[in-house]
Motif scaffolding. Structure first.
Motif, PDB file in Angstrom:
ATOM      1  N   GLU A   1       4.255  -3.840 -11.085  1.00  0.00           N
ATOM      2  CA  GLU A   1       2.838  -4.175 -11.346  1.00  0.00           C
ATOM      3  C   GLU A   1       2.261  -4.954 -10.166  1.00  0.00           C
ATOM      4  O   GLU A   1       1.152  -4.701  -9.695  1.00  0.00           O
ATOM      5  N   LEU A   2       3.064  -5.881  -9.679  1.00  0.00           N
ATOM      6  CA  LEU A   2       2.639  -6.708  -8.547  1.00  0.00           C
ATOM      7  C   LEU A   2       2.471  -5.854  -7.288  1.00  0.00           C
ATOM      8  O   LEU A   2       1.512  -6.018  -6.531  1.00  0.00           O
ATOM      9  N   ALA A   3       3.424  -4.931  -7.073  1.00  0.00           N
ATOM     10  CA  ALA A   3       3.371  -4.075  -5.884  1.00  0.00           C
ATOM     11  C   ALA A   3       2.058  -3.300  -5.851  1.00  0.00           C
ATOM     12  O   ALA A   3       1.389  -3.212  -4.811  1.00  0.00           O
ATOM     13  N   VAL A   4       1.652  -2.770  -7.004  1.00  0.00           N
ATOM     14  CA  VAL A   4       0.412  -1.985  -7.045  1.00  0.00           C
ATOM     15  C   VAL A   4      -0.792  -2.892  -6.773  1.00  0.00           C
ATOM     16  O   VAL A   4      -1.689  -2.549  -5.993  1.00  0.00           O
ATOM     17  N   SER A   5      -0.797  -4.081  -7.398  1.00  0.00           N
ATOM     18  CA  SER A   5      -1.923  -5.001  -7.182  1.00  0.00           C
ATOM     19  C   SER A   5      -2.064  -5.348  -5.699  1.00  0.00           C
ATOM     20  O   SER A   5      -3.169  -5.358  -5.150  1.00  0.00           O
ATOM     21  N   LEU A   6      -0.915  -5.630  -5.052  1.00  0.00           N
ATOM     22  CA  LEU A   6      -0.978  -6.053  -3.651  1.00  0.00           C
ATOM     23  C   LEU A   6      -1.342  -4.880  -2.745  1.00  0.00           C
ATOM     24  O   LEU A   6      -2.052  -5.045  -1.744  1.00  0.00           O
TER      25      LEU A   6
ATOM     26  N   VAL B   1       9.152  -2.873  -1.552  1.00  0.00           N
ATOM     27  CA  VAL B   1       9.892  -3.351  -2.727  1.00  0.00           C
ATOM     28  C   VAL B   1      11.377  -3.162  -2.448  1.00  0.00           C
ATOM     29  O   VAL B   1      11.812  -2.060  -2.098  1.00  0.00           O
ATOM     30  N   VAL B   2      12.143  -4.261  -2.593  1.00  0.00           N
ATOM     31  CA  VAL B   2      13.586  -4.210  -2.337  1.00  0.00           C
ATOM     32  C   VAL B   2      14.318  -4.318  -3.671  1.00  0.00           C
ATOM     33  O   VAL B   2      14.070  -5.246  -4.441  1.00  0.00           O
TER      34      VAL B   2
ATOM     35  N   LEU C   1       1.332   6.349  -3.528  1.00  0.00           N
ATOM     36  CA  LEU C   1       0.265   5.352  -3.323  1.00  0.00           C
ATOM     37  C   LEU C   1       0.491   4.527  -2.052  1.00  0.00           C
ATOM     38  O   LEU C   1      -0.286   3.643  -1.730  1.00  0.00           O
ATOM     39  N   GLY C   2       1.626   4.768  -1.374  1.00  0.00           N
ATOM     40  CA  GLY C   2       1.883   4.096  -0.093  1.00  0.00           C
ATOM     41  C   GLY C   2       2.801   2.891  -0.183  1.00  0.00           C
ATOM     42  O   GLY C   2       2.913   2.121   0.783  1.00  0.00           O
ATOM     43  N   ILE C   3       3.460   2.716  -1.329  1.00  0.00           N
ATOM     44  CA  ILE C   3       4.388   1.578  -1.461  1.00  0.00           C
ATOM     45  C   ILE C   3       5.766   2.019  -0.971  1.00  0.00           C
ATOM     46  O   ILE C   3       6.236   3.105  -1.324  1.00  0.00           O
ATOM     47  N   ARG C   4       6.410   1.178  -0.147  1.00  0.00           N
ATOM     48  CA  ARG C   4       7.725   1.510   0.416  1.00  0.00           C
ATOM     49  C   ARG C   4       8.822   0.944  -0.493  1.00  0.00           C
ATOM     50  O   ARG C   4       8.713  -0.197  -0.965  1.00  0.00           O
ATOM     51  N   PHE C   5       9.866   1.735  -0.730  1.00  0.00           N
ATOM     52  CA  PHE C   5      10.993   1.263  -1.555  1.00  0.00           C
ATOM     53  C   PHE C   5      12.264   1.238  -0.734  1.00  0.00           C
ATOM     54  O   PHE C   5      12.552   2.180  -0.003  1.00  0.00           O
ATOM     55  N   VAL C   6      13.014   0.147  -0.868  1.00  0.00           N
ATOM     56  CA  VAL C   6      14.333   0.037  -0.248  1.00  0.00           C
ATOM     57  C   VAL C   6      15.306  -0.088  -1.421  1.00  0.00           C
ATOM     58  O   VAL C   6      15.387  -1.139  -2.058  1.00  0.00           O
ATOM     59  N   MET C   7      15.988   1.002  -1.745  1.00  0.00           N
ATOM     60  CA  MET C   7      16.781   1.038  -2.973  1.00  0.00           C
ATOM     61  C   MET C   7      18.267   0.843  -2.679  1.00  0.00           C
ATOM     62  O   MET C   7      18.744   1.145  -1.575  1.00  0.00           O
ATOM     63  N   GLY C   8      18.997   0.362  -3.680  1.00  0.00           N
ATOM     64  CA  GLY C   8      20.440   0.145  -3.534  1.00  0.00           C
ATOM     65  C   GLY C   8      20.744  -0.858  -2.443  1.00  0.00           C
ATOM     66  O   GLY C   8      21.790  -0.798  -1.806  1.00  0.00           O
ATOM     67  N   ALA C   9      19.822  -1.793  -2.237  1.00  0.00           N
ATOM     68  CA  ALA C   9      19.955  -2.719  -1.117  1.00  0.00           C
ATOM     69  C   ALA C   9      19.787  -4.154  -1.589  1.00  0.00           C
ATOM     70  O   ALA C   9      18.654  -4.616  -1.776  1.00  0.00           O
ATOM     71  N   PRO C  10      20.906  -4.873  -1.809  1.00  0.00           N
ATOM     72  CA  PRO C  10      20.752  -6.280  -2.185  1.00  0.00           C
ATOM     73  C   PRO C  10      20.067  -7.063  -1.068  1.00  0.00           C
ATOM     74  O   PRO C  10      20.295  -6.771   0.112  1.00  0.00           O
ATOM     75  N   LEU C  11      19.241  -8.009  -1.468  1.00  0.00           N
ATOM     76  CA  LEU C  11      18.596  -8.875  -0.469  1.00  0.00           C
ATOM     77  C   LEU C  11      19.669  -9.670   0.252  1.00  0.00           C
ATOM     78  O   LEU C  11      20.539 -10.262  -0.393  1.00  0.00           O
TER      79      LEU C  11
ATOM     80  N   SER D   1       3.567  -0.554 -19.746  1.00  0.00           N
ATOM     81  CA  SER D   1       2.977  -1.119 -18.541  1.00  0.00           C
ATOM     82  C   SER D   1       2.062  -0.078 -17.900  1.00  0.00           C
ATOM     83  O   SER D   1       2.242   1.121 -18.108  1.00  0.00           O
ATOM     84  N   VAL D   2       1.106  -0.575 -17.128  1.00  0.00           N
ATOM     85  CA  VAL D   2       0.275   0.329 -16.333  1.00  0.00           C
ATOM     86  C   VAL D   2       0.694   0.155 -14.888  1.00  0.00           C
ATOM     87  O   VAL D   2       0.611  -0.940 -14.330  1.00  0.00           O
ATOM     88  N   ILE D   3       1.202   1.239 -14.313  1.00  0.00           N
ATOM     89  CA  ILE D   3       1.729   1.161 -12.953  1.00  0.00           C
ATOM     90  C   ILE D   3       1.028   2.225 -12.129  1.00  0.00           C
ATOM     91  O   ILE D   3       1.283   3.417 -12.293  1.00  0.00           O
ATOM     92  N   GLY D   4       0.099   1.774 -11.296  1.00  0.00           N
ATOM     93  CA  GLY D   4      -0.740   2.734 -10.573  1.00  0.00           C
ATOM     94  C   GLY D   4      -1.602   3.474 -11.578  1.00  0.00           C
ATOM     95  O   GLY D   4      -2.233   2.880 -12.447  1.00  0.00           O
ATOM     96  N   GLU D   5      -1.569   4.815 -11.459  1.00  0.00           N
ATOM     97  CA  GLU D   5      -2.398   5.592 -12.393  1.00  0.00           C
ATOM     98  C   GLU D   5      -1.616   6.017 -13.635  1.00  0.00           C
ATOM     99  O   GLU D   5      -2.082   6.837 -14.412  1.00  0.00           O
TER     100      GLU D   5
END
Ligand code: FAD
Length: 450
Positions: free
Chosen positions: A157-162, A171-172, A198-208, A330-334
């Protein structure tokens, strides 16, 4: 004699408990202590507050003055309860002792921040309170790159707002799918690809691995790659706030939350503790799907528990809080995304073999303008055929459908029962003549009988 009720916490659980106690027994005295400065607000609206779609003042439902004037409830803001003395029946808050007859502990949860280097740098936030939301909002001024830790519902939700605010958003997530645990991978992948569109980048399977910078965050390293970052937000899950329960020696369950009876009373060494009630994000619930513990850290659950705790704090006629399926939406994007009961991975945790049915159709009759795609996935226990969970992705109207499937799951309906007995209301602007929910359950029945 009228009771003296103290409530610790001014979130959904605490304020509902306070109002319910006063409603049931207008003569009782109710005092709320909270560390917060804002009370009775909807944390659920914070992502939209940051973006400016909802005004901060609109998110706050009522002020302490309102509670005092309209409901006769005394609210002490910015006042931490430091200790509870059960034998004297007092709490100490702000250095002062206050007596109680009944105590409601509604101290909520704390955002879990993984122990990574640099997590305490400037412009690194968690998202829990309006204060957090406002701090994030002001740090975003002039920021270009934002990293969100955690691809759960709040993180997305935050990712879409930003993104809507024009930020470059990464998003990690340490798991290999978004909305881990409560959504199945196929449904999660559909959401992820919508957000990537929508242009959001995902980094998956990746612990911070680390948050880097001097004074303020400048970059974030995850999965061996370093990403530029001006603002970082941890949305990495919530843990029950157990400070007071632990100090009182209350029993803590396997899910690291307070074990309670159906009357929401805690236990100590297996015995119910009198005159104390617990409600909200710190409670370990019972699953309505499969006997066993579960967490239900939802605003809807907190309100329901708050009313049970508030009633029981003043009334001899006890209300009970039942097992939960924990429907969420939840509403996530459209897209609207919703779920209930167990996902496939949670079912595996309970040792249940799952069969899934799935269907895609429209939210309105094919020829009626404005309809959107609707995908429904329904899960059943392979042995008993009971419906144990469901997930929905739709452009609209996900809530009513997930509530319908929740009712089926908590009432123990089998897939065959549902296919045979369930009916849907129909009108071209509201659904297809056979709703996609029924099509998904028919698909499930076919698979169960293959
Ligand atoms: C960004 C965000 C979005 C969300 N979206 C949704 C959603 O869409 N749908 C949904 O169902 N749920 C959602 N949730 C979850 C929902 O908001 C929580 O489940 C709910 O608010 C929990 O309420 P609570 O009263 O248990 O706890 P909280 O709201 O955390 O309240 C705890 C209170 O205890 C106080 N406190 C703690 N310790 C002390 C102490 N020692 N002394 C005095 N006071 C103390 C705190 O100050 C606070 O007032 C969301 C949460 C967040 C953060």
């Amino acid at each position: 004699m009228a009771k003296n009720v103290i409530v610790i916490g001014s979130g959904a659980a605490g304020m509902t408990a306070a109002s319910t106690a006063k409603e049931r027994d207008p003569a009782c005295k109710v005092t709320v202590f909270t560390e917060d400065e804002d009370i009775a607000y909807s944390p659920c609206a914070i992502p939209w507050g940051i973006e400016g779609k909802s005004a901060w003042s609109d998110i706050v439902m009522h002020t302490p003055e309102f509670y005092s004037r309209e409901r006769g409830i005394d609210v002490h803001i910015r006042t931490s309860v430091e200790s509870v003395d059960e034998s004297a029946k007092t709490v100490t808050a702000g250095g002062v002792q206050y007596p109680y007859d009944s105590l409601v502990i509604a101290t909520g949860g704390k955002v879990f921040v993984p122990p990574v280097e640099g997590a305490s740098l400037g412009n690194v936030f968690v998202v829990r309170t309006i204060r957090d939301g406002k701090a994030i909002q002001s740090a975003l001024d002039g920021a270009a790159n934002v990293v969100i830790g955690g691809a759960g519902v709040i993180g997305l939700e935050l990712a879409v707002s930003l993104k809507d605010m024009g930020k470059d958003v990464t998003v990690v997530e340490m798991m290999d799918q978004v909305i881990p645990r409560i959504a199945d991978k196929d449904m999660a992948d559909a959401i992820q690809s919508h957000l990537e569109d929508l242009g959001i980048r995902f980094v998956m399977g990746a612990p911070l691995q680390s948050v880097n910078g001097s004074g303020k965050v400048e970059s974030v390293t995850a999965g061996g790659v370093t990403y530029p970052c001006d603002v970082m937000v941890f949305a990495t899950g919530v843990r029950a706030n157990l400070d007071i329960p632990r100090a009182l020696g209350l029993d803590i369950g396997v899910l690291n939350a307070v074990v309670v009876s159906p009357t929401l009373q805690p236990y100590r060494r297996g015995r119910i503790v009198p005159d104390i009630y617990v409600a909200g994000d710190l409670v370990q619930c019972e699953s309505a799907i499969m006997p066993g513990p579960t967490m239900s850290q939802l605003g809807s659950t907190a309100v329901k528990q708050g009313s049970v705790a508030g009633n029981n704090a003043v009334s001899g006629e006890k209300m009970l809080f039942g097992p939960v399926a924990s429907p969420w939406v939840s509403v996530i994007g459209e897209k609207q995304i919703a779920g209930t009961g167990l996902s496939t991975s949670l079912a595996a945790w309970y040792g249940i073999d799952v069969v899934a049915g799935k269907a895609t159709g429209l939210t309105r009759a094919r020829y009626h303008p404005g309809g959107t795609e609707l995908t429904v996935k329904v899960l059943a226990d392979a042995t008993t055929h009971r419906i144990i969970g469901a997930q929905i992705i739709a452009g609209e109207e996900a809530t009513g459908r997930i509530d319908w499937l929740t009712a089926a799951a908590i009432n123990g309906m089998t897939a065959e029962d549902f296919a045979y007995r369930s009916e849907n209301a129909y009108c071209p602007p509201t659904s297809m003549v056979q709703d996609v929910v029924i099509s998904a359950v028919r698909d499930l029945c076919r698979k169960l009988h293959q």
